[in-house]
Enzyme design. Structure first.
Site, PDB file in Angstrom:
ATOM      1  N   GLU A  91       0.823  -1.214   0.000  1.00  0.00           N
ATOM      2  CA  GLU A  91       0.000   0.000   0.000  1.00  0.00           C
ATOM      3  C   GLU A  91       0.856   1.263   0.000  1.00  0.00           C
ATOM      4  O   GLU A  91       0.444   2.301  -0.525  1.00  0.00           O
ATOM      5  CB  GLU A  91      -0.944   0.022   1.205  1.00  0.00           C
ATOM      6  CG  GLU A  91      -2.075  -0.995   1.131  1.00  0.00           C
ATOM      7  CD  GLU A  91      -1.695  -2.361   1.676  1.00  0.00           C
ATOM      8  OE1 GLU A  91      -0.486  -2.598   1.939  1.00  0.00           O
ATOM      9  OE2 GLU A  91      -2.596  -3.204   1.833  1.00  0.00           O
ATOM     10  N   PHE A 139     -11.341  -7.556  13.856  1.00  0.00           N
ATOM     11  CA  PHE A 139     -10.257  -7.986  12.964  1.00  0.00           C
ATOM     12  C   PHE A 139      -9.962  -6.895  11.929  1.00  0.00           C
ATOM     13  O   PHE A 139     -10.870  -6.410  11.268  1.00  0.00           O
ATOM     14  CB  PHE A 139     -10.650  -9.297  12.261  1.00  0.00           C
ATOM     15  CG  PHE A 139      -9.626  -9.759  11.274  1.00  0.00           C
ATOM     16  CD1 PHE A 139      -8.366 -10.168  11.696  1.00  0.00           C
ATOM     17  CD2 PHE A 139      -9.886  -9.758   9.911  1.00  0.00           C
ATOM     18  CE1 PHE A 139      -7.399 -10.577  10.788  1.00  0.00           C
ATOM     19  CE2 PHE A 139      -8.926 -10.164   8.994  1.00  0.00           C
ATOM     20  CZ  PHE A 139      -7.678 -10.578   9.436  1.00  0.00           C
ATOM     21  N   GLN A 140      -8.715  -6.534  11.831  1.00  0.00           N
ATOM     22  CA  GLN A 140      -8.232  -5.486  10.918  1.00  0.00           C
ATOM     23  C   GLN A 140      -8.924  -4.136  11.140  1.00  0.00           C
ATOM     24  O   GLN A 140      -9.144  -3.383  10.197  1.00  0.00           O
ATOM     25  CB  GLN A 140      -8.341  -5.946   9.460  1.00  0.00           C
ATOM     26  CG  GLN A 140      -7.386  -7.106   9.161  1.00  0.00           C
ATOM     27  CD  GLN A 140      -7.145  -7.345   7.692  1.00  0.00           C
ATOM     28  OE1 GLN A 140      -8.010  -7.104   6.856  1.00  0.00           O
ATOM     29  NE2 GLN A 140      -5.959  -7.835   7.346  1.00  0.00           N
ATOM     30  N   MET A 160      24.081   9.287   2.645  1.00  0.00           N
ATOM     31  CA  MET A 160      23.972  10.582   3.320  1.00  0.00           C
ATOM     32  C   MET A 160      24.276  10.445   4.815  1.00  0.00           C
ATOM     33  O   MET A 160      24.959  11.282   5.397  1.00  0.00           O
ATOM     34  CB  MET A 160      22.580  11.177   3.100  1.00  0.00           C
ATOM     35  CG  MET A 160      22.450  12.619   3.543  1.00  0.00           C
ATOM     36  SD  MET A 160      23.630  13.693   2.710  1.00  0.00           S
ATOM     37  CE  MET A 160      22.638  14.332   1.372  1.00  0.00           C
ATOM     38  N   LYS A 198     -17.773  -1.071   5.973  1.00  0.00           N
ATOM     39  CA  LYS A 198     -18.208  -2.081   5.009  1.00  0.00           C
ATOM     40  C   LYS A 198     -19.730  -2.046   4.824  1.00  0.00           C
ATOM     41  O   LYS A 198     -20.230  -2.225   3.713  1.00  0.00           O
ATOM     42  CB  LYS A 198     -17.757  -3.467   5.467  1.00  0.00           C
ATOM     43  CG  LYS A 198     -17.629  -4.446   4.325  1.00  0.00           C
ATOM     44  CD  LYS A 198     -16.909  -5.697   4.744  1.00  0.00           C
ATOM     45  CE  LYS A 198     -16.908  -6.717   3.613  1.00  0.00           C
ATOM     46  NZ  LYS A 198     -16.248  -7.960   4.010  1.00  0.00           N
TER      47      LYS A 198
END
Lengths: 177, 578
Positions: free
Chosen positions: B68, B130-131, B493, B180
């Site tokens: 993602e 969940f999630q 760097m 959802k």
């Protein structure tokens, strides 16, 4: 440059939406500014909320964070004022054992002299309520503390400004955009 | 039909409502906003939307990234080169949190982006389902606006507002979290674009007196200097800026995100300011009498120590965001508004001028920088390859017309310093957040938004491995990006800082790298490795000539440093050349 630390009352007019408290508190948090008190309620305009936040910061800091508040999409306008520019008050409640009301007559004098209101009395306890400036509330607390306080709670500051804030005009300007 | 009838019919069309699912409404809103490509990754809480996407796949092309974070950066790359809103989509929980780095990057670099995340059913909110994560809470400090939708009927209005907020005024990322049940439920759908939000003034009105005051200071200035930033590109004010610079004859420098607004070769373009910027503009910031900041925010990487920054100068600040005025540097004149409009007004007030002697000071300092730094970077005589000479070859092959997407680190500074930019929106890099891993996915978005442009990603061996999985996206989507990894087997760097400020204690900066060419070939991407100078020119030529995606690894000097350098917290005039 105004670098003297002052007690400032910040008023933020916002849309009445979920999540704004998070955005506003995050602005203080990122800059390590401690909030002394915070009150939020509906304002004089329907659908518009007002946060009243007391902080101890410099006016330079205040100017910068006003910009950060106003940058938030749902903030309508933010102002800050010194104590001299506002009329402000806090509210508090004390819960005390009822027996003390009769055993300690001094308590009745304190209630009378301080202009404190008895909210309720029952067999177990009675409840006092007072509105006023922080020092008045603190003095009352000190006086009552010697007898024993079952519960104490104090609200954040509520404040109105001496000068007009013209928020209503601003809103109508927004609406007519 | 006459005109009135046509208008009436159009009005009826938009007023017509249809009974559709929340998921379909999301897709229809995206189509109504002109979205034809989005980047994302499916998962449980966003599945109804993906199911609808399947139906609309001829209208919206979904790019399955491999992470993602890649989706967010690809959407950023898309937005930065096109000026359109980039769209990324993810599921709830880890899908949503993986977007956060890209969102934070977009916030600080003012990139218009709309992120849509799925969320658990609304009756499960707050139950540690969940999630489930509080993505609205998590993303609050790094979004321009965010909102959670729990009812299907809210979808059209919220998405319209999201696009309006993301692209208007100072652009930024918006996150919309949709439960959802809201995706599944039906609503009476009709879409109206958002044209304004009460309490939000995207573009402040220009105060003409402020413009006149600015012009007065500039007309009277003996040593004026412009520093422009990305506000010029976001405001589409490149032409106006050029006209202002040329009319008043002002030496003009740029911040890292302002790069490419004016061609590198312009005689009044005096280079980059900031930590690894050019010697002259940094040094002369503390000598100019009027400093004109345009669409830039006085980042600490630009100003160095604020106590010693341009103290002798009157400061004029043009910006769209009122919160930027006096935030870091106290200004004498602030001009709020859109840069295109305000620079247009300024132009009318300016006197024609040249500042030949003043410009000569820049040229003299450039000559010093050339002798001590640039010559060695671009035409080295020592054996090891320099990053600068790779950029020089790329400039030759692309004729300065490529869009350069750089990651973060030494190679980024070299890419910004040495790329030749003929066209605007040619420098796509992570400025404010400094996100390693940005370039590979951002290059995908950039190339897909501008397929006619050559897009070259310049990446270090460290940042490359932070999102190396997006080679899979490049292969699957057949995006012909050119990927150049400048491999010094170090986090360069950080190693440079360790060398200069930590007594050469190279704590955890050395990298043992895999065979990058084999990895690229494993993703069916043409690949080559260059270790010697004599191979470089041909390899770059071959890469640019290729019609497909191409990976080029160049093994460069292991312990080269980027100079000039303003050490962190030092004054810009204490810039070091070695």
């Amino acid at each position: 440059m105004n670098q003297e630390i002052k007690t400032l009352t910040i008023s933020i007019y916002t849309e009445n939406n979920i999540g704004l408290l998070n955005r506003i508190s995050a602005i203080f948090q990122r800059r390590h500014i401690n909030i002394e008190s915070l009150t939020t309620s509906q304002s004089e305009i329907e659908g518009v909320n007002r946060f009243v936040i007391v902080v101890n910061i410099t006016e330079d800091q205040a100017k910068k964070i006003m910009g950060q508040f106003e940058k938030q999409i749902e903030v309508i306008r933010a102002y800050y004022h010194t104590d001299e520019e506002t009329i402000y008050t806090e509210s508090c409640m004390f819960k005390i054992k009822s027996s003390l009301l009769f055993e300690e007559p001094q308590i009745q004098n304190i209630i009378k002299d301080s202009g404190t209101r008895i909210v309720t009395v029952n067999k177990e306890f009675f409840v006092l309520e007072k509105s006023g400036r922080r020092n008045e509330i603190e003095s009352l607390r000190r006086d009552l503390n010697v007898f024993g306080i079952m519960q104490f709670v104090r609200s954040g500051r509520i404040s109105v400004t001496k000068e007009e804030m013209k928020i209503t005009e601003m809103l109508s300007a927004f609406n007519n955009q | 039909m006459n005109n009135t009838e046509t208008t009436k019919k159009a009005q009826e069309e938009t007023q017509k409502t249809e009974r559709i699912s929340g998921s379909e409404a999301i897709i229809r809103c995206l189509i109504a906003e002109g979205v034809d490509i989005l980047y994302g990754y499916p998962g449980g809480a966003i599945m109804p939307v993906y199911d609808e996407l399947y139906k609309y796949k001829d209208r919206i092309h979904h790019v399955l990234t491999r992470h993602e974070q890649g989706a967010a950066h690809a959407a950023q790359g898309f937005a930065r080169i096109s000026g359109r809103v980039g769209v990324a989509m993810a599921t709830s929980g880890p899908g949503a949190t993986n977007l956060i780095t890209g969102i934070a990057d977009a916030q600080i670099d003012s990139t218009p982006m709309v992120c849509i995340t799925g969320q658990v059913f609304s009756h499960l909110l707050g139950s540690d389902a969940f999630q489930e994560t509080d993505i609205v809470g998590i993303s609050t400090p790094v979004t321009k606006w965010n909102h959670q939708v729990t009812k299907a009927s809210e979808i059209p209005e919220v998405l319209a507002k999201a696009f309006y907020i993301a692209k208007s005024g100072r652009p930024g990322p918006v996150l919309i979290d949709i439960t959802k049940d809201a995706q599944v439920a039906e609503l009476d759908f009709k879409y109206e674009k958002c044209t304004g939000v009460r309490s939000y003034i995207p573009i402040p009105k220009i105060n003409i007196d402020a413009v006149k005051a600015a012009a007065e200071l500039i007309n009277a200035a003996k040593k004026p200097m412009i520093v422009w930033g990305q506000g010029v590109i976001l405001g589409k004010a490149e032409e106006e800026l050029k006209a202002v610079i040329e009319k008043a004859g002002i030496p003009s420098a740029w911040t890292i995100l302002g790069a490419s607004a004016i061609p590198t070769s312009h005689p009044l373009n005096v280079g980059m300011v900031g930590m690894h910027g050019n010697y002259a503009p940094n040094k002369l910031t503390n000598e100019c009498d009027v400093l004109i900041a345009i669409g830039m925010r006085f980042d600490d990487r630009v100003t160095g120590d604020l106590k010693t920054y341009a103290k002798q100068a009157k400061v004029i600040h043009f910006d769209i965001d009122p919160a930027e005025i006096d935030k870091n540097v106290k200004t004498d004149v602030a001009v709020l508004g859109n840069s295109k409009e305000s620079l247009g007004l300024l132009l009318e007030e300016l006197n024609e001028n040249t500042h030949t002697e003043w410009l000569q000071e820049f040229k003299e300092l450039y000559a010093i920088e050339f002798e001590k730094v640039i010559k060695n970077d671009l035409s080295p005589t020592k054996e090891g390859l320099t990053m600068g000479e790779v950029l020089k070859q790329i400039n030759i092959e692309t004729k300065g017309n490529a869009a350069i997407v750089s990651d973060v680190g030494q190679h980024q500074m070299i890419a910004c310093r040495y790329s030749e930019f003929n066209k605007t929106k040619s420098n796509i890099t992570s400025g404010g957040l400094g996100t390693m891993g940005f370039a590979l996915p951002a290059a995908i978005g950039a190339k897909m938004a501008a397929p006619d442009r050559e897009v070259v990603a310049i990446i270090g061996d460290g940042g490359y491995q932070m999102n190396i999985q997006e080679l899979g996206t490049i292969f699957q989507q057949k995006v012909p990006v050119k990927i150049v990894v400048l491999n010094n087997e170090f986090l360069g760097m950080v190693r440079q800082w360790q060398q200069l400020f930590f007594d050469k204690r190279y704590a955890s900066t050395e990298m043992t790298n895999p065979d990058f060419v084999t990895i690229a070939k494993g993703y069916y991407i043409e690949a080559k490795k260059v270790t010697k100078r004599e191979e470089l020119a041909d390899a770059v030529k071959e890469m640019i000539a290729s019609k497909n995606s191409y990976f080029l690894e160049v093994c460069v000097e292991k312990e080269d440093n980027v100079f000039p350098m303003v050490p962190a917290g030092a004054s810009v005039s204490d810039i070091r050349l070695s």
